[in-house]
Scaffold this active site. Structure first.
Site, PDB file in Angstrom:
ATOM      1  N   GLY A  37      82.989  59.365  -7.389  1.00 18.03           N
ATOM      2  CA  GLY A  37      82.828  59.973  -8.713  1.00 18.03           C
ATOM      3  C   GLY A  37      83.712  61.207  -8.870  1.00 18.03           C
ATOM      4  O   GLY A  37      84.332  61.653  -7.909  1.00 18.03           O
ATOM      5  N   ASP A  51      72.617  62.488  -2.651  1.00 15.54           N
ATOM      6  CA  ASP A  51      72.601  61.052  -2.381  1.00 15.54           C
ATOM      7  C   ASP A  51      71.249  60.442  -2.747  1.00 15.54           C
ATOM      8  O   ASP A  51      70.207  61.052  -2.446  1.00 15.54           O
ATOM      9  CB  ASP A  51      72.892  60.873  -0.880  1.00 15.54           C
ATOM     10  CG  ASP A  51      73.347  59.473  -0.554  1.00 15.54           C
ATOM     11  OD1 ASP A  51      72.544  58.531  -0.701  1.00 15.54           O
ATOM     12  OD2 ASP A  51      74.523  59.327  -0.171  1.00 15.54           O
ATOM     13  N   PHE A  73      73.242  53.929 -11.762  1.00 14.56           N
ATOM     14  CA  PHE A  73      74.580  53.345 -11.561  1.00 14.56           C
ATOM     15  C   PHE A  73      75.025  53.393 -10.105  1.00 14.56           C
ATOM     16  O   PHE A  73      75.954  52.674  -9.718  1.00 14.56           O
ATOM     17  CB  PHE A  73      75.635  54.143 -12.358  1.00 14.56           C
ATOM     18  CG  PHE A  73      75.465  54.079 -13.838  1.00 14.56           C
ATOM     19  CD1 PHE A  73      75.933  52.993 -14.558  1.00 14.56           C
ATOM     20  CD2 PHE A  73      74.835  55.107 -14.526  1.00 14.56           C
ATOM     21  CE1 PHE A  73      75.782  52.927 -15.925  1.00 14.56           C
ATOM     22  CE2 PHE A  73      74.675  55.056 -15.901  1.00 14.56           C
ATOM     23  CZ  PHE A  73      75.155  53.965 -16.599  1.00 14.56           C
ATOM     24  N   TYR A 142      77.770  41.854  -2.143  1.00 13.35           N
ATOM     25  CA  TYR A 142      77.639  42.771  -3.276  1.00 13.35           C
ATOM     26  C   TYR A 142      76.668  42.197  -4.322  1.00 13.35           C
ATOM     27  O   TYR A 142      75.706  42.861  -4.740  1.00 13.35           O
ATOM     28  CB  TYR A 142      79.025  43.028  -3.901  1.00 13.35           C
ATOM     29  CG  TYR A 142      78.956  43.696  -5.252  1.00 13.35           C
ATOM     30  CD1 TYR A 142      78.596  45.034  -5.373  1.00 13.35           C
ATOM     31  CD2 TYR A 142      79.236  42.973  -6.426  1.00 13.35           C
ATOM     32  CE1 TYR A 142      78.505  45.638  -6.620  1.00 13.35           C
ATOM     33  CE2 TYR A 142      79.158  43.575  -7.670  1.00 13.35           C
ATOM     34  CZ  TYR A 142      78.784  44.907  -7.764  1.00 13.35           C
ATOM     35  OH  TYR A 142      78.690  45.500  -8.999  1.00 13.35           O
ATOM     36  N   PHE A 170      79.789  42.169 -17.283  1.00 15.00           N
ATOM     37  CA  PHE A 170      80.935  41.357 -16.888  1.00 15.00           C
ATOM     38  C   PHE A 170      82.043  42.358 -16.516  1.00 15.00           C
ATOM     39  O   PHE A 170      81.744  43.318 -15.822  1.00 15.00           O
ATOM     40  CB  PHE A 170      81.227  40.308 -17.970  1.00 15.00           C
ATOM     41  CG  PHE A 170      80.228  39.166 -17.839  1.00 15.00           C
ATOM     42  CD1 PHE A 170      78.864  39.394 -18.008  1.00 15.00           C
ATOM     43  CD2 PHE A 170      80.630  37.901 -17.434  1.00 15.00           C
ATOM     44  CE1 PHE A 170      77.926  38.381 -17.797  1.00 15.00           C
ATOM     45  CE2 PHE A 170      79.697  36.888 -17.225  1.00 15.00           C
ATOM     46  CZ  PHE A 170      78.356  37.127 -17.405  1.00 15.00           C
ATOM     47  N   HIS A 190      90.428  46.697  -9.985  1.00 16.13           N
ATOM     48  CA  HIS A 190      90.211  46.002 -11.257  1.00 16.13           C
ATOM     49  C   HIS A 190      91.547  45.705 -11.936  1.00 16.13           C
ATOM     50  O   HIS A 190      92.481  46.511 -11.876  1.00 16.13           O
ATOM     51  CB  HIS A 190      89.302  46.849 -12.166  1.00 16.13           C
ATOM     52  CG  HIS A 190      87.919  46.991 -11.600  1.00 16.13           C
ATOM     53  ND1 HIS A 190      87.248  48.181 -11.525  1.00 16.13           N
ATOM     54  CD2 HIS A 190      87.098  46.061 -11.052  1.00 16.13           C
ATOM     55  CE1 HIS A 190      86.061  47.983 -10.972  1.00 16.13           C
ATOM     56  NE2 HIS A 190      85.947  46.709 -10.679  1.00 16.13           N
ATOM     57  N   GLY A 290      86.543  32.711  -3.164  1.00 17.82           N
ATOM     58  CA  GLY A 290      85.374  33.210  -3.898  1.00 17.82           C
ATOM     59  C   GLY A 290      85.643  33.682  -5.311  1.00 17.82           C
ATOM     60  O   GLY A 290      84.762  34.270  -5.926  1.00 17.82           O
TER      61      GLY A 290
END
Ligand code: NAD
Length: 329
Positions: A37, A51, A73, A142, A170, A190, A290
């Protein structure tokens, strides 16, 4: 004013949600260990550097603040890494969530919105848009860690008045339309930020993993959802838990969040070339294990029940916003 504890609120989706919570009159307490973050991404609220696995810290937070609900999150997010080294994912994502849920129960905080994922569905059997009732058969640790948390939420809702909504995102994309905050994952995996790194010259090219899938142009198809739309969905889910679920009832439900439109890897690259005006190289590579050919959401349930609609459904706009943020930095 309601106070929301936001573990992981300094990350990509969390920071956009903190901004949306502020716009809707909520106060945020952000709990983040900054493993991924950024303090500068938190535009509002109070930051606690810590944490979710720290039980004593959670007790202090719930004793210090009048927390009305949690939006959770905090997690490790790299599906590929979870295959190579699964236990830290179970520790952070599942045991961390368990620790948080136990602290919530001890302090009688009974509402949570949870970041789940399309990865809970695993490898779809066909090209239909995915609905929430499909079997949950994650193909990587995950997805399994996230589904395990959903199972906990389902089970405590059945046995108490604990209320939860799991939002199955998504592919989160884009960034704050005002370019104040954006996607800063390290390492980045990503597609859209990677493509924009190729456009900006930060990387030499973009790799397309698999060009022989049974899709019109041979590359994988995904459903991209603007991060500001995801952020707004959290606010809708939160108000649903406050306003539509009776105090005495337990509740758990899950909603897909996507636009319902699929874009192939080649289409993302072409759109990014148009938006940026840079004709960067795209290299064809072998398939990765995968990767499903087609992952598109049916988000009718969120549209109907949460009254949520994406405001930025166009891929071009998501890429424009992400590009503007990158150029600003
Ligand atoms: N990005 C996507 O496309 C996507 C898709 C589906 C689901 N999700 C889920 O959404 C959530 C947010 O994703 P993101 O893309 O914003 O990721 P991110 O890595 O940007 O945000 C996660 C945040 O949690 C913090 N964190 C991690 N472990 C922590 C811990 N133990 N204690 C406190 N803080 C901790 C990190 O420092 C980071 O700020 C994650 O749970 C992820 O699994 C993301």
């Amino acid at each position: 004013m309601k106070t929301i504890l936001v573990p992981g609120g300094a990350g990509f989706i969390g920071s956009h949600t903190v901004a949306a919570l502020h716009r809707h009159g909520y106060k945020s307490i952000i709990l983040d260990n900054f493993s991924n973050g950024h303090k500068e991404s938190v535009l509002h609220g109070e930051i606690i550097d810590g944490d979710i696995r720290d039980t004593a810290l959670l007790d202090t937070i719930f004793n210090t603040y009048e927390i009305d609900a949690v939006i959770h999150f905090a997690a490790f997010i790299e599906a590929g890494e979870s295959v190579v080294n699964p236990l830290p994912f179970y520790d952070n994502n599942t045991a961390g969530a368990l620790n948080l849920l136990q602290a919530m129960q001890r302090h009688k905080v009974e509402r949570i919105v949870f970041s789940s994922t399309a990865a809970v569905y695993g490898q779809p059997e066909n090209d239909n848009a995915l609905v929430e009732t499909l079997p949950k058969l994650p193909i990587n640790p995950y997805g399994q860690t996230k589904w395990a948390v959903e199972c906990m939420l389902r089970d405590i809702a059945a046995s108490s008045n604990f209320k939860s909504i799991a939002l199955r995102y998504f592919n989160a994309a884009g960034c704050d339309p005002e370019s104040r905050i954006g996607e800063l994952h390290e390492p980045e995996t990503h597609l859209i930020p990677l493509v924009l790194q190729a456009a900006s010259g930060k990387r030499k090219n973009i790799k397309m993993f698999g060009t022989d899938y049974p899709t019109p142009d041979g590359t994988c198809i995904r459903d991209y959802i603007h991060v500001s739309d995801l952020a707004n969905a959290h606010v809708k889910a939160l108000s649903y838990l406050f306003d539509n679920v009776e105090e005495k009832n337990g509740f758990y439900d899950a909603f897909n969040l996507g636009t319902g439109q699929g874009f192939s890897v080649r289409e993302v690259i072409e759109t990014a070339r148009c938006v940026t005006g840079v004709n960067f190289d795209a290299i064809e590579e072998e398939r990765r294990p995968g990767d499903p050919a087609f992952l598109v959401a049916n988000a009718d349930k969120a549209n109907k029940i949460l009254k949520w609609q994406p405001e930025y459904p166009e891929l071009e706009e998501m890429i424009q916003h992400a590009w503007a943020f990158l150029k600003n930095r």
